[in-house]
Design a protein around this motif. Sequence first.
Motif, short mmCIF file in Angstrom:
data_model
loop_
_atom_site.label_atom_id
_atom_site.label_comp_id
_atom_site.label_asym_id
_atom_site.label_seq_id
_atom_site.Cartn_x
_atom_site.Cartn_y
_atom_site.Cartn_z
N HIS A 1 0.85 -1.18 0.00
CA HIS A 1 0.00 0.00 0.00
C HIS A 1 0.89 1.24 0.00
CE1 HIS A 1 -2.43 3.18 2.04
NE2 HIS A 1 -3.39 2.69 1.27
N VAL A 2 0.59 2.22 -0.85
CA VAL A 2 1.37 3.45 -0.97
C VAL A 2 0.44 4.64 -0.73
CG1 VAL A 2 2.83 4.89 -2.45
CG2 VAL A 2 2.94 2.40 -2.63
N SER A 3 0.83 5.53 0.16
CA SER A 3 0.04 6.73 0.43
C SER A 3 0.94 7.96 0.36
CB SER A 3 -0.64 6.65 1.81
OG SER A 3 0.34 6.53 2.83
N PHE A 4 0.36 9.10 -0.03
CA PHE A 4 1.07 10.36 -0.15
C PHE A 4 0.52 11.33 0.90
CE2 PHE A 4 1.94 8.40 -4.12
CZ PHE A 4 3.14 8.91 -4.57
N ASP A 5 1.37 11.75 1.81
CA ASP A 5 1.00 12.72 2.83
C ASP A 5 1.58 14.07 2.40
OD1 ASP A 5 0.39 14.18 5.04
OD2 ASP A 5 1.53 12.97 6.46
N ILE A 6 0.76 14.89 1.73
CA ILE A 6 1.25 16.14 1.16
C ILE A 6 0.15 17.19 1.26
CG2 ILE A 6 0.57 15.33 -1.14
CD1 ILE A 6 2.76 17.08 -2.30
N GLU A 7 0.56 18.42 1.58
CA GLU A 7 -0.36 19.55 1.65
C GLU A 7 0.17 20.68 0.76
OE1 GLU A 7 -0.79 20.60 5.72
OE2 GLU A 7 -1.78 18.73 6.29
N ASN A 8 -0.61 21.75 0.68
CA ASN A 8 -0.21 22.94 -0.06
C ASN A 8 -0.09 22.69 -1.55
OD1 ASN A 8 0.38 25.70 -0.07
ND2 ASN A 8 2.59 25.35 0.00
N VAL A 9 -0.81 21.70 -2.08
CA VAL A 9 -0.84 21.47 -3.52
C VAL A 9 -2.30 21.38 -3.96
CG1 VAL A 9 1.37 20.27 -3.60
CG2 VAL A 9 -0.72 18.95 -3.26
N SER A 10 -2.52 21.62 -5.25
CA SER A 10 -3.88 21.52 -5.79
C SER A 10 -4.25 20.06 -6.01
CB SER A 10 -3.97 22.30 -7.10
OG SER A 10 -3.18 21.67 -8.10
N SER A 11 -5.53 19.83 -6.26
CA SER A 11 -5.97 18.47 -6.53
C SER A 11 -5.36 17.93 -7.81
CB SER A 11 -7.50 18.43 -6.62
OG SER A 11 -7.98 19.32 -7.63
N LEU A 12 -5.17 18.80 -8.82
CA LEU A 12 -4.54 18.36 -10.06
C LEU A 12 -3.08 17.98 -9.84
CD1 LEU A 12 -6.01 20.90 -12.66
CD2 LEU A 12 -6.65 18.51 -12.30
N GLN A 13 -2.37 18.76 -9.03
CA GLN A 13 -0.97 18.45 -8.74
C GLN A 13 -0.86 17.15 -7.95
OE1 GLN A 13 -0.07 22.15 -6.77
NE2 GLN A 13 1.00 22.97 -8.57
N ARG A 14 -1.76 16.95 -7.01
CA ARG A 14 -1.74 15.72 -6.24
C ARG A 14 -2.01 14.51 -7.15
NH1 ARG A 14 -2.69 14.83 -0.82
NH2 ARG A 14 -3.35 17.01 -0.61
N ALA A 15 -2.97 14.66 -8.05
CA ALA A 15 -3.29 13.57 -8.97
C ALA A 15 -2.11 13.26 -9.89
CB ALA A 15 -4.53 13.93 -9.79
N ALA A 16 -1.42 14.31 -10.36
CA ALA A 16 -0.26 14.09 -11.23
C ALA A 16 0.87 13.39 -10.49
CB ALA A 16 0.22 15.42 -11.80
N LEU A 17 1.08 13.76 -9.24
CA LEU A 17 2.12 13.11 -8.44
C LEU A 17 1.84 11.62 -8.28
CD1 LEU A 17 2.97 15.59 -5.53
CD2 LEU A 17 4.58 14.59 -7.16
N MET A 18 0.59 11.27 -8.07
CA MET A 18 0.25 9.87 -7.88
C MET A 18 0.25 9.11 -9.20
SD MET A 18 -2.76 9.98 -5.01
CE MET A 18 -2.94 8.24 -5.18
N GLU A 19 -0.29 9.72 -10.26
CA GLU A 19 -0.41 9.03 -11.53
C GLU A 19 0.95 8.69 -12.13
OE1 GLU A 19 -2.14 7.04 -14.53
OE2 GLU A 19 -3.18 7.92 -12.81
N GLU A 20 1.93 9.56 -11.91
CA GLU A 20 3.27 9.35 -12.48
C GLU A 20 4.21 8.64 -11.51
OE1 GLU A 20 4.60 13.18 -13.60
OE2 GLU A 20 2.89 13.58 -14.94
N SER A 21 3.70 8.14 -10.41
CA SER A 21 4.54 7.50 -9.41
C SER A 21 5.24 6.26 -9.96
CB SER A 21 3.71 7.13 -8.18
OG SER A 21 4.49 6.40 -7.25
N LEU A 22 6.51 6.12 -9.64
CA LEU A 22 7.26 4.92 -10.02
C LEU A 22 6.86 3.71 -9.18
CD1 LEU A 22 10.82 6.52 -10.40
CD2 LEU A 22 9.09 6.15 -12.16
N LEU A 23 6.15 3.94 -8.10
CA LEU A 23 5.71 2.85 -7.24
C LEU A 23 4.37 2.27 -7.67
CD1 LEU A 23 6.62 4.41 -3.76
CD2 LEU A 23 8.03 2.98 -5.24
N LYS A 24 3.78 2.84 -8.68
CA LYS A 24 2.47 2.38 -9.16
C LYS A 24 2.70 1.38 -10.29
CE LYS A 24 0.04 5.03 -11.77
NZ LYS A 24 -0.10 4.15 -12.95
N ASP A 25 2.42 0.12 -10.03
CA ASP A 25 2.58 -0.88 -11.07
C ASP A 25 1.36 -0.90 -11.99
OD1 ASP A 25 0.61 -2.12 -9.64
OD2 ASP A 25 1.88 -3.71 -8.84
N ARG A 26 1.39 -1.76 -12.98
CA ARG A 26 0.35 -1.77 -14.01
C ARG A 26 -1.03 -2.08 -13.44
NH1 ARG A 26 1.18 -6.25 -18.43
NH2 ARG A 26 0.77 -7.49 -16.54
#
Length: 339
Positions: free
Chosen positions: A127-152
Amino acid sequence: ASPPRITRVKIDNGNIFSDDQLEARIRTRANRRFLRIPGFHWWLWLYRLGDSGLFGNRVGNALKSTGEPPAYLDLQLLEQDIERLRVMYQQVGYRDARVDYSLDTLSSRRIEVAFNIEPGPPTYVRHVSFDIENVSSLQRAALMEESLLKDRDALFLDSASFKAQALLYSPALLHQERRRILDYLRKEGFAGVTRDSVRAVIFPWSADSFDVDIVINTGARYRVGRVDFQVTGPEGPSEYRSDTLQAFPGCPACVTVEVSGDDRLRSDLLSRSLQFAPADWFNQDEVLATKRSFEASGVFSFSRIEPLWNAAPIEAGDSIPTLPFRIALETRERHQLQF
């Protein structure tokens, strides 16, 4: 007496890596065999022939450089190889890998080395979670979508976490993920992030799986402030001029130029090379592109772009802080052609 010479190196690898991949990591080597014929060490024979002194220094050194010296057993090198192989397996998720070696003494002068590897069970990221504030919802989504920890086959659980299905735990992959996050944030205006701004907290879930919580401290998001060019040339301090390239309401002379020692430099070259401007969101890629543009012009022998952090206080309230820049340039000496 010299130590025994290694005649063969064997690797029992557990079928995780190929023999070629493992051999590329170790430094313990046997002497090469010609056409893989046992006992036919052509390059060793050349080395020994040159080392015999029968052909003088010049020919002897040529033979030795063409051949290879005897591959003597080095126990310290063996221990280093053991550690390299163990780290290699740990980096791809086999945290409990055991690596050892055995020596098969053929005679007092010859020996075989065998590396014995037990990979053990693999360890997975669950399980991978991102604990981040001070970013927009689009920025948060981009960080998760492009994560190297996200497999197929990853399954998104919510807007800040996902479940990996078959991702092997790897410290090297976590370091790459941190670099990716830092690069992304620096392109989105978060100029103050450093290596310490991103931490991966590991929670063991079972004997073979981990949960990863990525804690990100972005700091403030900056816009570009004043940009001041300081250009020096080879003609001495007597030639001095100043100019204003851009000015905005409420920010007089937002891009300024001071030139000394060069009366031929045109200000439009500086404005064309500048890839960012006051009031833009800070973008590290644009700063690097500006430096590359200066270097590619052929006009400047030196360039430095530095943010002025002391002149960029973080203001209270909802106001967005600005980050001014100083760009120092040195022009090359001009050359004239006479007929």
